[in-house]
Every structure is written in structure tokens, then in C-alpha cells.
Design a protein around this motif. Structure first.
Motif, PDB file in Angstrom:
ATOM      1  N   ARG A  55       0.842  -1.206   0.000  1.00  0.00           N
ATOM      2  CA  ARG A  55       0.000   0.000   0.000  1.00  0.00           C
ATOM      3  C   ARG A  55       0.877   1.255   0.000  1.00  0.00           C
ATOM      4  O   ARG A  55       0.614   2.208  -0.733  1.00  0.00           O
ATOM      5  N   ALA A  56       1.944   1.246   0.803  1.00  0.00           N
ATOM      6  CA  ALA A  56       2.855   2.397   0.862  1.00  0.00           C
ATOM      7  C   ALA A  56       3.534   2.621  -0.485  1.00  0.00           C
ATOM      8  O   ALA A  56       3.622   3.763  -0.968  1.00  0.00           O
ATOM      9  N   ILE A  57       4.001   1.546  -1.110  1.00  0.00           N
ATOM     10  CA  ILE A  57       4.640   1.639  -2.432  1.00  0.00           C
ATOM     11  C   ILE A  57       3.651   2.232  -3.438  1.00  0.00           C
ATOM     12  O   ILE A  57       3.979   3.148  -4.204  1.00  0.00           O
ATOM     13  N   ILE A  58       2.421   1.711  -3.427  1.00  0.00           N
ATOM     14  CA  ILE A  58       1.402   2.158  -4.384  1.00  0.00           C
ATOM     15  C   ILE A  58       1.033   3.615  -4.138  1.00  0.00           C
ATOM     16  O   ILE A  58       0.926   4.407  -5.077  1.00  0.00           O
ATOM     17  N   ASN A  59       0.858   3.994  -2.866  1.00  0.00           N
ATOM     18  CA  ASN A  59       0.508   5.388  -2.566  1.00  0.00           C
ATOM     19  C   ASN A  59       1.602   6.350  -3.021  1.00  0.00           C
ATOM     20  O   ASN A  59       1.299   7.432  -3.540  1.00  0.00           O
ATOM     21  N   ASP A  60       2.877   5.957  -2.869  1.00  0.00           N
ATOM     22  CA  ASP A  60       3.979   6.799  -3.353  1.00  0.00           C
ATOM     23  C   ASP A  60       3.908   6.939  -4.873  1.00  0.00           C
ATOM     24  O   ASP A  60       4.010   8.047  -5.403  1.00  0.00           O
ATOM     25  N   LYS A  61       3.739   5.823  -5.574  1.00  0.00           N
ATOM     26  CA  LYS A  61       3.674   5.850  -7.045  1.00  0.00           C
ATOM     27  C   LYS A  61       2.447   6.639  -7.516  1.00  0.00           C
ATOM     28  O   LYS A  61       2.500   7.355  -8.503  1.00  0.00           O
ATOM     29  N   LEU A  62       1.355   6.501  -6.775  1.00  0.00           N
ATOM     30  CA  LEU A  62       0.116   7.197  -7.121  1.00  0.00           C
ATOM     31  C   LEU A  62       0.286   8.710  -6.998  1.00  0.00           C
ATOM     32  O   LEU A  62      -0.154   9.466  -7.869  1.00  0.00           O
ATOM     33  N   ALA A  63       0.945   9.153  -5.945  1.00  0.00           N
ATOM     34  CA  ALA A  63       1.171  10.593  -5.760  1.00  0.00           C
ATOM     35  C   ALA A  63       2.003  11.161  -6.909  1.00  0.00           C
ATOM     36  O   ALA A  63       1.680  12.209  -7.469  1.00  0.00           O
ATOM     37  N   ILE A  64       3.055  10.446  -7.276  1.00  0.00           N
ATOM     38  CA  ILE A  64       3.916  10.887  -8.381  1.00  0.00           C
ATOM     39  C   ILE A  64       3.144  10.874  -9.697  1.00  0.00           C
ATOM     40  O   ILE A  64       3.211  11.816 -10.487  1.00  0.00           O
ATOM     41  N   ALA A  65       2.382   9.802  -9.925  1.00  0.00           N
ATOM     42  CA  ALA A  65       1.622   9.668 -11.177  1.00  0.00           C
ATOM     43  C   ALA A  65       0.569  10.766 -11.304  1.00  0.00           C
ATOM     44  O   ALA A  65       0.388  11.343 -12.374  1.00  0.00           O
ATOM     45  N   ARG A  66      -0.132  11.044 -10.201  1.00  0.00           N
ATOM     46  CA  ARG A  66      -1.162  12.095 -10.245  1.00  0.00           C
ATOM     47  C   ARG A  66      -0.544  13.460 -10.492  1.00  0.00           C
ATOM     48  O   ARG A  66      -1.091  14.269 -11.254  1.00  0.00           O
ATOM     49  N   ASP A  67       0.600  13.726  -9.870  1.00  0.00           N
ATOM     50  CA  ASP A  67       1.299  14.990 -10.063  1.00  0.00           C
ATOM     51  C   ASP A  67       1.724  15.133 -11.529  1.00  0.00           C
ATOM     52  O   ASP A  67       1.521  16.170 -12.155  1.00  0.00           O
ATOM     53  N   SER A  68       2.280  14.063 -12.073  1.00  0.00           N
ATOM     54  CA  SER A  68       2.720  14.058 -13.461  1.00  0.00           C
ATOM     55  C   SER A  68       1.529  14.281 -14.403  1.00  0.00           C
ATOM     56  O   SER A  68       1.611  15.063 -15.355  1.00  0.00           O
ATOM     57  N   TYR A  69       0.419  13.597 -14.127  1.00  0.00           N
ATOM     58  CA  TYR A  69      -0.787  13.732 -14.944  1.00  0.00           C
ATOM     59  C   TYR A  69      -1.304  15.175 -14.904  1.00  0.00           C
ATOM     60  O   TYR A  69      -1.633  15.754 -15.944  1.00  0.00           O
ATOM     61  N   THR A  70      -1.334  15.758 -13.720  1.00  0.00           N
ATOM     62  CA  THR A  70      -1.797  17.144 -13.562  1.00  0.00           C
ATOM     63  C   THR A  70      -0.926  18.093 -14.376  1.00  0.00           C
ATOM     64  O   THR A  70      -1.436  18.982 -15.069  1.00  0.00           O
ATOM     65  N   LYS A  71       0.398  17.886 -14.325  1.00  0.00           N
ATOM     66  CA  LYS A  71       1.313  18.738 -15.099  1.00  0.00           C
ATOM     67  C   LYS A  71       1.071  18.592 -16.598  1.00  0.00           C
ATOM     68  O   LYS A  71       1.089  19.575 -17.329  1.00  0.00           O
ATOM     69  N   MET A  72       0.840  17.342 -17.052  1.00  0.00           N
ATOM     70  CA  MET A  72       0.564  17.122 -18.478  1.00  0.00           C
ATOM     71  C   MET A  72      -0.711  17.844 -18.893  1.00  0.00           C
ATOM     72  O   MET A  72      -0.755  18.483 -19.948  1.00  0.00           O
ATOM     73  N   MET A  73      -1.743  17.729 -18.065  1.00  0.00           N
ATOM     74  CA  MET A  73      -3.013  18.365 -18.408  1.00  0.00           C
ATOM     75  C   MET A  73      -2.876  19.889 -18.412  1.00  0.00           C
ATOM     76  O   MET A  73      -3.433  20.559 -19.280  1.00  0.00           O
ATOM     77  N   ARG A  74      -2.108  20.425 -17.480  1.00  0.00           N
ATOM     78  CA  ARG A  74      -1.880  21.877 -17.460  1.00  0.00           C
ATOM     79  C   ARG A  74      -1.155  22.321 -18.724  1.00  0.00           C
ATOM     80  O   ARG A  74      -1.487  23.357 -19.307  1.00  0.00           O
ATOM     81  N   ARG A  75      -0.169  21.522 -19.153  1.00  0.00           N
ATOM     82  CA  ARG A  75       0.549  21.866 -20.390  1.00  0.00           C
ATOM     83  C   ARG A  75      -0.390  21.806 -21.580  1.00  0.00           C
ATOM     84  O   ARG A  75      -0.335  22.658 -22.467  1.00  0.00           O
ATOM     85  N   LEU A  76      -1.258  20.805 -21.596  1.00  0.00           N
ATOM     86  CA  LEU A  76      -2.197  20.679 -22.708  1.00  0.00           C
ATOM     87  C   LEU A  76      -3.152  21.861 -22.769  1.00  0.00           C
ATOM     88  O   LEU A  76      -3.573  22.276 -23.841  1.00  0.00           O
TER      89      LEU A  76
END
Length: 126
Positions: free
Chosen positions: A16-37
Motif C-alpha cells: 500500500r505504501a509503495i502504491i501510494n507513493d507511485k500514485l502521488a507521483i503519477a497524479r502529479d505528473s498527470y496534472t502537469k501534463m493536463m496543465r501543459r495541454l
């Protein structure tokens, strides 16, 4: 020695800890991509300058298409991680959906949203 049919609660919490860390990074990355778009992060003249060279417009379109594709993959990855959290919650995480056996920890650490062992994944391809 009896065969384990599921990971222990302690092991599930580690995942769960591993997944939550990856999820935070993935969501941040996704948000940045959408902002760029949506041109929220740039000082470009994209939406104000009507005069473009054809080549620049072509490469701009290509990079937007690549960004859309990357964002879609990122969204799918996020959904996979969220589904893995659900499986942790109902204690079915880490169980190969084809064989019912435990997926090795090394694979789950590398691909925490995996639902198949490498052997099962390869068997499905053939």
C-alpha cells in the motif's frame, strides 16, 4: 510447508505504501501534463499569435498529440494503481488472476498494479 494463498496484512501495508507513493507521483505528473495541454503553465503565444509557420504548427500538433497519448497512459496507470488499492482493501492483492497463486514480491514491487505473474502474462501472449 503450506502454500500461502494471500499476502499478510503487514505485507499488504508495505505494498500500500509503495502504491501510494507511485500514485502521488503519477497524479502529479498527470496534472502537469493536463496543465501543459491547456496552456496553463506556459508563457507561449500559442493562443494569442495567429501567425504560425506551417512547420512550427506541425511540430506543435505532434507534441500535443504525444502529450495526449502520455496523459492517457498515465491515467490508465493511475486507474491500475487505484484498483490495486481496492484489492489490498479486500485482501486479494498479489494473487495471479489466471492461476490463483501469489505473484512474486519482486514483480509487485516493480509493477505494483500487476494482476498476472510473468509466467501467466507470457502464457496469455502465446
Amino acid at each position: 510447508m503450506e502454500t500461502k494463498t494471500r499476502y499478510s496484512d503487514e505485507e499488504l501495508e508495505e505494498f500500500r505504501a509503495i502504491i501510494n507513493d507511485k500514485l502521488a507521483i503519477a497524479r502529479d505528473s498527470y496534472t502537469k501534463m493536463m496543465r501543459r495541454l491547456m496552456n496553463q503553465d506556459t508563457n507561449d503565444v500559442d493562443d494569442t499569435s495567429p501567425t504560425y509557420k506551417a512547420l512550427e504548427e506541425g511540430s506543435l500538433t505532434q507534441s500535443k498529440e504525444e502529450l495526449v497519448s502520455m496523459a492517457a497512459r498515465q491515467q490508465k496507470f493511475i486507474q491500475g494503481l487505484e484498483a490495486a488499492l481496492v484489492r489490498i482493501g479486500n485482501k486479494t492483492y498479489g494473487i495471479d488472476r489466471m492461476t490463483g497463486e501469489l505473484i512474486p514480491k519482486e514483480r509487485l514491487r516493480a509493477v505494483p498494479h500487476a494482476t498476472l505473474s510473468v509466467a501467466s502474462k507470457n502464457a496469455r501472449k502465446h
